[in-house]
Write a protein that holds these residues in place. Structure first.
Motif, PDB file in Angstrom:
ATOM      1  N   ILE A   1       0.835  -1.205   0.000  1.00 47.62           N
ATOM      2  CA  ILE A   1       0.000   0.000   0.000  1.00 47.62           C
ATOM      3  C   ILE A   1       0.872   1.258   0.000  1.00 47.62           C
ATOM      4  CG2 ILE A   1      -1.654   1.335   1.379  1.00 47.62           C
ATOM      5  CD1 ILE A   1      -2.698  -1.445   2.391  1.00 47.62           C
ATOM      6  N   VAL A   2       1.877   1.279   0.888  1.00 46.12           N
ATOM      7  CA  VAL A   2       2.774   2.438   0.962  1.00 46.12           C
ATOM      8  C   VAL A   2       3.553   2.584  -0.349  1.00 46.12           C
ATOM      9  CG1 VAL A   2       4.786   3.420   2.139  1.00 46.12           C
ATOM     10  CG2 VAL A   2       2.969   2.298   3.458  1.00 46.12           C
ATOM     11  N   GLY A   3       4.006   1.449  -0.898  1.00 49.02           N
ATOM     12  CA  GLY A   3       4.732   1.504  -2.168  1.00 49.02           C
ATOM     13  C   GLY A   3       3.893   2.069  -3.290  1.00 49.02           C
ATOM     14  N   GLY A   4       2.585   1.775  -3.272  1.00 47.42           N
ATOM     15  CA  GLY A   4       1.711   2.298  -4.310  1.00 47.42           C
ATOM     16  C   GLY A   4       1.346   3.752  -4.103  1.00 47.42           C
ATOM     17  N   ILE A   5       0.898   4.077  -2.908  1.00 50.00           N
ATOM     18  CA  ILE A   5       0.340   5.412  -2.667  1.00 50.00           C
ATOM     19  C   ILE A   5       1.423   6.445  -2.365  1.00 50.00           C
ATOM     20  CG2 ILE A   5      -1.201   6.766  -1.204  1.00 50.00           C
ATOM     21  CD1 ILE A   5      -2.894   4.256  -0.822  1.00 50.00           C
ATOM     22  N   VAL A   6       2.356   6.130  -1.475  1.00 50.98           N
ATOM     23  CA  VAL A   6       3.379   7.106  -1.075  1.00 50.98           C
ATOM     24  C   VAL A   6       4.472   7.208  -2.144  1.00 50.98           C
ATOM     25  CG1 VAL A   6       5.110   7.723   0.652  1.00 50.98           C
ATOM     26  CG2 VAL A   6       2.906   6.748   1.368  1.00 50.98           C
ATOM     27  N   THR A   7       5.167   6.096  -2.394  1.00 45.63           N
ATOM     28  CA  THR A   7       6.236   6.113  -3.395  1.00 45.63           C
ATOM     29  C   THR A   7       5.677   6.369  -4.782  1.00 45.63           C
ATOM     30  OG1 THR A   7       7.505   4.553  -2.049  1.00 45.63           O
ATOM     31  CG2 THR A   7       8.164   4.788  -4.357  1.00 45.63           C
ATOM     32  N   GLY A   8       4.478   5.839  -5.055  1.00 48.32           N
ATOM     33  CA  GLY A   8       3.867   6.018  -6.370  1.00 48.32           C
ATOM     34  C   GLY A   8       3.577   7.456  -6.724  1.00 48.32           C
TER      35      GLY A   8
ATOM     36  N   GLN B   1       7.425   2.522 -12.650  1.00 49.05           N
ATOM     37  CA  GLN B   1       7.962   1.478 -11.786  1.00 49.05           C
ATOM     38  C   GLN B   1       7.075   1.286 -10.559  1.00 49.05           C
ATOM     39  OE1 GLN B   1      12.344   0.285 -11.057  1.00 49.05           O
ATOM     40  NE2 GLN B   1      11.986   2.077  -9.812  1.00 49.05           N
ATOM     41  N   VAL B   2       6.839   0.031 -10.171  1.00 42.21           N
ATOM     42  CA  VAL B   2       5.964  -0.300  -9.048  1.00 42.21           C
ATOM     43  C   VAL B   2       6.813  -0.811  -7.896  1.00 42.21           C
ATOM     44  CG1 VAL B   2       4.019  -1.703  -8.269  1.00 42.21           C
ATOM     45  CG2 VAL B   2       4.106  -0.885 -10.640  1.00 42.21           C
ATOM     46  N   SER B   3       6.522  -0.338  -6.690  1.00 45.35           N
ATOM     47  CA  SER B   3       7.291  -0.713  -5.503  1.00 45.35           C
ATOM     48  C   SER B   3       6.432  -1.500  -4.527  1.00 45.35           C
ATOM     49  CB  SER B   3       7.847   0.536  -4.805  1.00 45.35           C
ATOM     50  OG  SER B   3       8.698   1.261  -5.670  1.00 45.35           O
TER      51      SER B   3
ATOM     52  N   GLY C   1       6.183  -0.206  11.150  1.00 43.51           N
ATOM     53  CA  GLY C   1       6.682  -1.525  11.508  1.00 43.51           C
ATOM     54  C   GLY C   1       6.504  -2.555  10.413  1.00 43.51           C
ATOM     55  N   ALA C   2       6.433  -2.111   9.170  1.00 46.96           N
ATOM     56  CA  ALA C   2       6.169  -3.014   8.048  1.00 46.96           C
ATOM     57  C   ALA C   2       7.465  -3.493   7.412  1.00 46.96           C
ATOM     58  CB  ALA C   2       5.291  -2.304   7.018  1.00 46.96           C
ATOM     59  N   LEU C   3       7.314  -4.261   6.320  1.00 44.20           N
ATOM     60  CA  LEU C   3       8.463  -4.787   5.588  1.00 44.20           C
ATOM     61  C   LEU C   3       9.148  -3.678   4.793  1.00 44.20           C
ATOM     62  CD1 LEU C   3       6.932  -8.067   4.113  1.00 44.20           C
ATOM     63  CD2 LEU C   3       8.540  -7.892   6.005  1.00 44.20           C
ATOM     64  N   PRO C   4      10.418  -3.859   4.468  1.00 44.18           N
ATOM     65  CA  PRO C   4      11.078  -2.903   3.573  1.00 44.18           C
ATOM     66  C   PRO C   4      10.538  -3.044   2.156  1.00 44.18           C
ATOM     67  CG  PRO C   4      12.514  -4.767   3.966  1.00 44.18           C
ATOM     68  CD  PRO C   4      11.333  -4.940   4.874  1.00 44.18           C
ATOM     69  N   MET C   5      10.683  -1.993   1.380  1.00 43.75           N
ATOM     70  CA  MET C   5      10.204  -2.040   0.004  1.00 43.75           C
ATOM     71  C   MET C   5      11.359  -1.828  -0.962  1.00 43.75           C
ATOM     72  SD  MET C   5       8.508   1.578  -1.069  1.00 43.75           S
ATOM     73  CE  MET C   5       7.200   1.437   0.129  1.00 43.75           C
ATOM     74  N   THR C   6      11.169  -2.349  -2.148  1.00 42.88           N
ATOM     75  CA  THR C   6      12.035  -2.021  -3.273  1.00 42.88           C
ATOM     76  C   THR C   6      11.142  -1.893  -4.498  1.00 42.88           C
ATOM     77  OG1 THR C   6      12.414  -4.275  -4.105  1.00 42.88           O
ATOM     78  CG2 THR C   6      13.832  -3.531  -2.318  1.00 42.88           C
ATOM     79  N   ALA C   7      11.696  -1.365  -5.560  1.00 41.86           N
ATOM     80  CA  ALA C   7      11.005  -1.453  -6.836  1.00 41.86           C
ATOM     81  C   ALA C   7      11.108  -2.899  -7.314  1.00 41.86           C
ATOM     82  CB  ALA C   7      11.644  -0.518  -7.851  1.00 41.86           C
TER      83      ALA C   7
ATOM     84  N   LEU D   1      -3.145   3.733  -7.956  1.00 40.46           N
ATOM     85  CA  LEU D   1      -4.420   3.025  -7.848  1.00 40.46           C
ATOM     86  C   LEU D   1      -4.226   1.589  -7.370  1.00 40.46           C
ATOM     87  CD1 LEU D   1      -6.306   4.305 -11.024  1.00 40.46           C
ATOM     88  CD2 LEU D   1      -6.893   4.740  -8.634  1.00 40.46           C
ATOM     89  N   HIS D   2      -3.151   0.937  -7.783  1.00 39.46           N
ATOM     90  CA  HIS D   2      -2.918  -0.437  -7.314  1.00 39.46           C
ATOM     91  C   HIS D   2      -2.738  -0.445  -5.793  1.00 39.46           C
ATOM     92  CE1 HIS D   2       1.324  -1.084  -6.055  1.00 39.46           C
ATOM     93  NE2 HIS D   2       0.981  -2.347  -5.879  1.00 39.46           N
ATOM     94  N   GLY D   3      -2.111   0.615  -5.231  1.00 42.88           N
ATOM     95  CA  GLY D   3      -2.010   0.730  -3.781  1.00 42.88           C
ATOM     96  C   GLY D   3      -3.366   0.938  -3.131  1.00 42.88           C
ATOM     97  N   VAL D   4      -4.240   1.678  -3.804  1.00 49.31           N
ATOM     98  CA  VAL D   4      -5.594   1.890  -3.276  1.00 49.31           C
ATOM     99  C   VAL D   4      -6.359   0.571  -3.236  1.00 49.31           C
ATOM    100  CG1 VAL D   4      -7.805   3.031  -3.700  1.00 49.31           C
ATOM    101  CG2 VAL D   4      -5.663   4.292  -4.050  1.00 49.31           C
TER     102      VAL D   4
END
Length: 495
Positions: A47-54, A62-64, A292-298, A319-322
């Motif tokens: 969710i964070v990778g989609g909405i924040v990083t996106g 690129q999708v994270s 406290g979540a997992l780390p993200m990468t692209a 939108l994928h994060g939504v």
């Protein structure tokens, strides 16, 4: 008309976002379970990778999210420091990435040897596949990478003697086989991602046949969030946790930026701005750490899916994060139906794709040195650990590059009368010093020598000192002094 003008690619981005969501859902859950943390934490990272990083600048398509490539490292961190400390590690990783992006260090990650990165992914893939084979059979995996691999024959013997393990293994094997064969099915069928189809069919089979297999444990989206505590911040000063943070930062950043380069080759849109992309990854990991979540990468698989599905702007990844957020909030009970062997099968398939067998074969034929760097990095990760394995790979790549760059040629011209002329060309470094001295010391001592160094591009201090000492010894033997022509400085280049 106004909506269409403001969002000219809304239809393509909406369709692509649904496809990416369907690909990301099983992977987010599977990576979290394999990392030894609640499944919801994988969804939070997605969710964070989609909405924040996106939403941030950097790479538009690129999708994270949580990546299989970090699963082994996260599992080791959770085992060593606990789930409560994971947030602090990820938070520190994000802050470091933000700092490196602000200092414009993102572009320098492109200088990392591709063989080291591929060796890193191969090592991760080997450990991931081996570990998930245990999970597919419902068995507990050993701690070290070496034990995971060497213990597989014993695990197979245990599984054969247990009906429950065989039932679990059949679901995992079925998921792998389905994903391997999925690409051969008609295009209409392949509109559904293979990983999602494998998990859905395995879930259906487990329910219909009432199979005795473990399923995902669900605690609720908000209950899974673990804010970093003060004690965890205190451990951050320890060398062990600092090493883990460095490993997270190096691997997550390298994987993201290499993924960006690969995604740029898939579309004709705006190119990646590496420093800004590194800051976007840092912002996402900072938020993930606070939760406290997992780390993200692209992630290259989701990113490639996004491009192939027709995405045109960053709206698709947002939108994928939504959609991930809506699923986690509205349908959390659906996670409890998913069999763990099915998720293990998804990760076995993903881990297998991290092992570049074709690349190794091609490199061995054309660039054996690069192939050795790749293999040594992978083996070091399996036998030692992730961070030290990558450092070993980087060190070997530097040594190999230095050796390749140290080409030197010594040409001796003896006309029988007059001085012997010696022409030295190339790059004279300490790595080639034995060859240089062998050539010089093999010259007759009763003849004058003219040593021409104008063809050298580089002469390091060790070679310069060795040649000066040789010249003094040769001159002391009773012949004319050695004449040096245009000897460059120890640190510079000439000619």
């Amino acid at each position: 008309m106004r909506i269409r003008t403001a969002f000219p690619h809304l239809r393509q981005d909406f369709t692509a976002s649904v496809v990416v969501f369907l690909v990301a859902l099983p992977l987010c859950v599977g990576v979290a379970v394999a990392s030894g943390v609640p499944a919801e934490l994988g969804l939070i990272t997605g969710i964070v990778g989609g909405i924040v990083t996106g939403l941030m600048r950097g790479s538009s398509l690129q999708v994270s999210g949580p990546a299989a490539g970090l699963t082994v490292l996260v599992f080791e961190a959770v085992r060593s420091f606990g789930v409560a400390a994971l947030g602090v590690i990820v938070l520190a990783t994000g802050v470091l990435q933000l700092a490196m992006g602000a200092l414009k260090l993102g572009r320098w990650f492109r200088a990392i040897s591709v063989s080291v990165v591929e060796g890193m992914l191969a090592g991760i893939g080997l450990v991931l596949v081996a570990g998930q084979l245990y999970a597919a059979a419902g068995l507990e995996a050993p701690a070290s990478g070496t034990d995971k691999i060497t213990g597989l024959p014993g695990a197979a013997a245990d599984a054969i003697g247990s009906p429950a393990a065989l039932a679990s293994l059949s679901l995992g094997a079925g998921a792998v086989v389905l994903m391997v064969l999925w690409r051969r099915l008609p295009a209409r069928v392949r509109a559904v991602p293979g990983a999602l189809a494998a998990v859905a069919l395995a879930t259906l089979a487990a329910l219909v046949f009432d199979m005795p297999v473990a399923t995902v444990e669900v605690s609720g989206l908000f209950d899974a969030v673990q804010l970093p505590g003060a004690d965890a911040f205190g451990e951050l000063l320890g060398p062990a946790m600092l090493g883990t943070v460095a490993a997270f930062t190096l691997i997550a950043s390298a994987e993201s930026l290499f993924s960006a380069a690969a995604v740029d080759r898939l579309h004709d849109g705006p190119r990646t701005r590496y420093d800004q992309e590194l800051m976007a990854q840092g912002a996402g990991n900072t938020v993930c750490g606070l939760l406290g979540a997992l780390p993200m990468t692209a992630v290259i698989v989701r990113s490639a899916t996004n491009v192939q599905a027709g995405a045109k702007t960053k709206a698709s990844r947002v939108l994928h994060g939504v959609w991930l957020l809506l699923f986690a909030a509205l349908l959390p009970a659906a996670l409890a139906l998913i069999p763990l062997p099915a998720l293990a099968g998804v990760l076995i398939h993903a881990g297998g794709k991290l092992i570049p067998l074709r690349t190794i074969v091609a490199l061995w034929r054309e660039h054996r040195g690069e192939a050795m760097v790749l293999v040594v990095t992978a083996v070091a990760i399996v036998t030692v650990n992730m961070f030290e394995g990558v450092l070993i790979g980087l060190a070997l790549a530097v040594v190999k590059t230095a050796w390749d760059a140290s080409h030197i040629r010594v040409e001796v011209m003896d006309k029988g009368a007059g001085p012997i002329q010696v022409h030295v060309t190339g790059n004279a470094t300490f790595l080639r010093l034995p060859r240089l001295l062998d050539s010089l010391e093999g010259l007759p001592r009763d003849r004058p020598v003219e040593l021409d160094l104008t063809g050298l591009h580089h002469l390091d201090h060790a070679c310069r000192t060795a040649m000066e000492n040789w010249a003094e010894r040769h001159s002391a033997a009773g012949t004319d002094p050695v004449r040096l022509t245009e000897l460059p400085s120890a640190s510079g280049a000439s000619g």
